[in-house]
Design a protein around this motif. Structure first.
Motif, PDB file in Angstrom:
ATOM      1  N   VAL A 322      -4.468 -44.153   8.173  1.00  0.00           N
ATOM      2  CA  VAL A 322      -4.363 -43.816   6.554  1.00  0.00           C
ATOM      3  C   VAL A 322      -5.153 -45.041   5.780  1.00  0.00           C
ATOM      4  N   PHE A 323      -4.985 -45.457   5.196  1.00  0.00           N
ATOM      5  CA  PHE A 323      -5.579 -46.481   4.159  1.00  0.00           C
ATOM      6  C   PHE A 323      -6.612 -46.687   4.275  1.00  0.00           C
ATOM      7  N   ILE A 324      -7.286 -46.869   5.776  1.00  0.00           N
ATOM      8  CA  ILE A 324      -8.473 -47.488   5.764  1.00  0.00           C
ATOM      9  C   ILE A 324      -9.532 -46.075   6.001  1.00  0.00           C
ATOM     10  N   ALA A 325      -8.738 -45.342   5.751  1.00  0.00           N
ATOM     11  CA  ALA A 325      -9.781 -43.696   6.159  1.00  0.00           C
ATOM     12  C   ALA A 325      -9.627 -43.273   4.029  1.00  0.00           C
ATOM     13  N   VAL A 326      -8.453 -43.510   3.920  1.00  0.00           N
ATOM     14  CA  VAL A 326      -8.821 -43.162   2.107  1.00  0.00           C
ATOM     15  C   VAL A 326      -9.620 -44.061   1.071  1.00  0.00           C
ATOM     16  N   LEU A 327      -9.973 -45.249   1.757  1.00  0.00           N
ATOM     17  CA  LEU A 327     -10.751 -46.711   0.828  1.00  0.00           C
ATOM     18  C   LEU A 327     -11.926 -45.795   1.418  1.00  0.00           C
ATOM     19  N   MET A 328     -12.488 -45.299   2.366  1.00  0.00           N
ATOM     20  CA  MET A 328     -13.948 -45.484   3.095  1.00  0.00           C
ATOM     21  C   MET A 328     -13.899 -44.311   1.764  1.00  0.00           C
ATOM     22  N   ARG A 329     -12.852 -43.064   1.381  1.00  0.00           N
ATOM     23  CA  ARG A 329     -13.585 -42.020   0.559  1.00  0.00           C
ATOM     24  C   ARG A 329     -14.181 -42.271  -0.399  1.00  0.00           C
ATOM     25  N   TRP A 330     -13.874 -43.119  -1.171  1.00  0.00           N
ATOM     26  CA  TRP A 330     -13.853 -44.000  -2.587  1.00  0.00           C
ATOM     27  C   TRP A 330     -14.778 -44.843  -2.492  1.00  0.00           C
ATOM     28  N   THR A 331     -15.245 -45.425  -1.326  1.00  0.00           N
ATOM     29  CA  THR A 331     -16.638 -46.465  -1.357  1.00  0.00           C
ATOM     30  C   THR A 331     -17.894 -46.281  -0.031  1.00  0.00           C
ATOM     31  N   VAL A 332     -17.291 -45.308   0.713  1.00  0.00           N
ATOM     32  CA  VAL A 332     -18.489 -44.568   1.446  1.00  0.00           C
ATOM     33  C   VAL A 332     -19.799 -43.345   0.615  1.00  0.00           C
ATOM     34  N   PRO A 333     -20.414 -43.364   0.627  1.00  0.00           N
ATOM     35  CA  PRO A 333     -21.320 -42.143   0.179  1.00  0.00           C
ATOM     36  C   PRO A 333     -21.556 -40.552   1.514  1.00  0.00           C
ATOM     37  N   ARG A 334     -21.993 -39.562   0.739  1.00  0.00           N
ATOM     38  CA  ARG A 334     -21.667 -38.582   1.752  1.00  0.00           C
ATOM     39  C   ARG A 334     -23.046 -38.842   2.429  1.00  0.00           C
ATOM     40  N   VAL A 335     -23.088 -38.056   3.740  1.00  0.00           N
ATOM     41  CA  VAL A 335     -24.555 -37.818   4.778  1.00  0.00           C
ATOM     42  C   VAL A 335     -24.702 -36.367   4.381  1.00  0.00           C
ATOM     43  N   ARG A 336     -26.159 -36.665   4.416  1.00  0.00           N
ATOM     44  CA  ARG A 336     -26.332 -34.774   4.589  1.00  0.00           C
ATOM     45  C   ARG A 336     -26.176 -33.944   5.785  1.00  0.00           C
ATOM     46  N   ILE A 337     -26.208 -32.225   5.321  1.00  0.00           N
ATOM     47  CA  ILE A 337     -25.947 -32.122   6.886  1.00  0.00           C
ATOM     48  C   ILE A 337     -26.262 -32.489   8.278  1.00  0.00           C
TER      49      ILE A 337
END
Length: 372
Positions: A322-337
């Motif tokens: 869960v920690f890795i998933a939360v950290l990814m939210r604030w460090t990885v840009p969103r992809v396009r559809i």
């Protein structure tokens, strides 16, 4: 090693000692697992919401919640109370039945899936022979609720968000199921208990993460997409489609969508720990350690320690993910559809098929190591 604690037997025996007849004790046991499941999942969500705020604050060099309780631990409770008392608005020309049923269909299957999550050899509410199949089948219901919510809102942004959610879920459900099928093939069982026991005996060296490194990555990427976590939160990308299928929702119905997302994240992390990280198993085989120390496996205090360590290890492994998933939210840009669909259909699906075929070949060639 026999973990010793049988949740159902211990519950009935305790009530018998209080003078309650066996029949009544068994009747009281029936709703008890559901109650435990709801309490455990809700507490898990509150912890994740607090972690999300703290980790995001640390990642962006902000303070984060600190006024509601020590270190802001009561902030998720305050958020929940605020949403409960907000006005429930149903838009004009919306279908009220489908509008209400959508959030329920998203949340309910996720809660029910907790029935098959084991925290120890006997610490599971229901040891189904088809536990993993049951989880995959239930996870297929949520997209219907999302599509229903988007359609019933009478709003083009909501409908687009619902369609995106359904497309995303279908794209990633198949690679996820194929990666799980490779684990099932090695374990010769669909039971979550059997899958963990298949990884026991050699400590951390026996965990499936070493025999399924490709399946490990496929499962994690697909699970993040199923939970609509960044970089895969396209169904509700607020700057593109104004919060997607959630656009017209408010109050408790809006809270149910977020509750479902967080409960699903914790559930996916728990299933991931069971499939690839040995579940409740300690990195060092405890039965070998007890043998070296000259402690009998049948001693009651050792069984209590083993069961306690099992629960602790399962929770620690899950919350690390869960920690890795939360950290990814604030460090990885969103992809396009289009990038999201390409990744699912053109990369993860063929790779997961090759991984499954390779696992079958290795099972035939090295039956001792791959569960022949």
């Amino acid at each position: 090693m026999n973990s010793g604690i049988d949740l159902q037997a211990s519950f009935i025996e305790s009530l018998n000692q209080l003078g309650i007849p066996s029949g009544a004790a068994k009747a009281l046991w029936i709703p008890f697992p559901s109650f435990l499941m709801i309490i455990g999942a809700t507490v898990g969500v509150l912890v994740v919401v607090w972690l999300e705020r703290k980790i995001s604050a640390a990642a962006q060099q902000r303070i984060g919640p600190e006024y509601a309780g020590p270190l802001g631990v009561l902030q998720p409770v305050a958020d929940g109370i605020k949403l409960v008392f907000k006005e429930d608005v149903i838009p004009a020309k919306a279908d009220p039945w489908l509008f209400t049923l959508g959030p329920v269909l998203v949340v309910l299957p996720v809660f029910v899936s907790y029935l098959i999550v084991p925290f120890g050899q006997n610490l599971v509410i229901t040891d189904l022979n088809v536990g993993i199949f049951f989880w995959i089948a239930l996870s297929s219901i949520a997209p219907i609720g999302l599509l229903m919510a988007g359609y019933a809102s009478n709003n083009k942004y909501s409908l687009l968000g619902g369609l995106r959610a359904a497309a995303q879920s279908i794209s990633y459900e198949i690679p996820l199921a194929l990666s799980v099928l490779a684990i099932v093939m090695m374990s010769n069982s669909l039971s979550t208990i059997d899958i963990v026991e298949q990884q026991s005996g050699y400590g951390i060296l026996g965990w499936n993460i070493w025999r399924q490194p490709v399946g490990f990555f496929i499962f994690w990427i697909a699970a993040l997409a199923e939970c609509e976590r960044l970089p895969f939160d396209l169904p509700e990308a607020e700057e593109e489609i104004v919060a997607g299928y959630q656009t017209e929702y408010a109050g408790m119905k809006f809270a149910l969508f977020y509750l479902g997302s967080y409960v699903n994240l914790v559930l996916s992390a728990l299933v991931f720990a069971i499939l690839y990280l040995g579940g409740w198993e300690f990195p060092v085989p405890l039965d070998k350690l007890a043998e070296w120390l000259g402690v009998s496996e049948d001693s009651s205090w050792l069984q209590v320690i083993t069961a306690s360590l099992g629960i602790t290890m399962t929770v620690l492994k899950a919350y690390f993910l869960v920690f890795i998933a939360v950290l990814m939210r604030w460090t990885v840009p969103r992809v396009r559809i289009d990038q999201l669909l390409d990744l699912g259909w053109k990369f993860l699906l063929p790779v997961s098929l090759v991984n499954l075929l390779l696992t079958a070949a290795l099972k035939l060639a090295f039956p001792v190591a791959f569960g022949g």
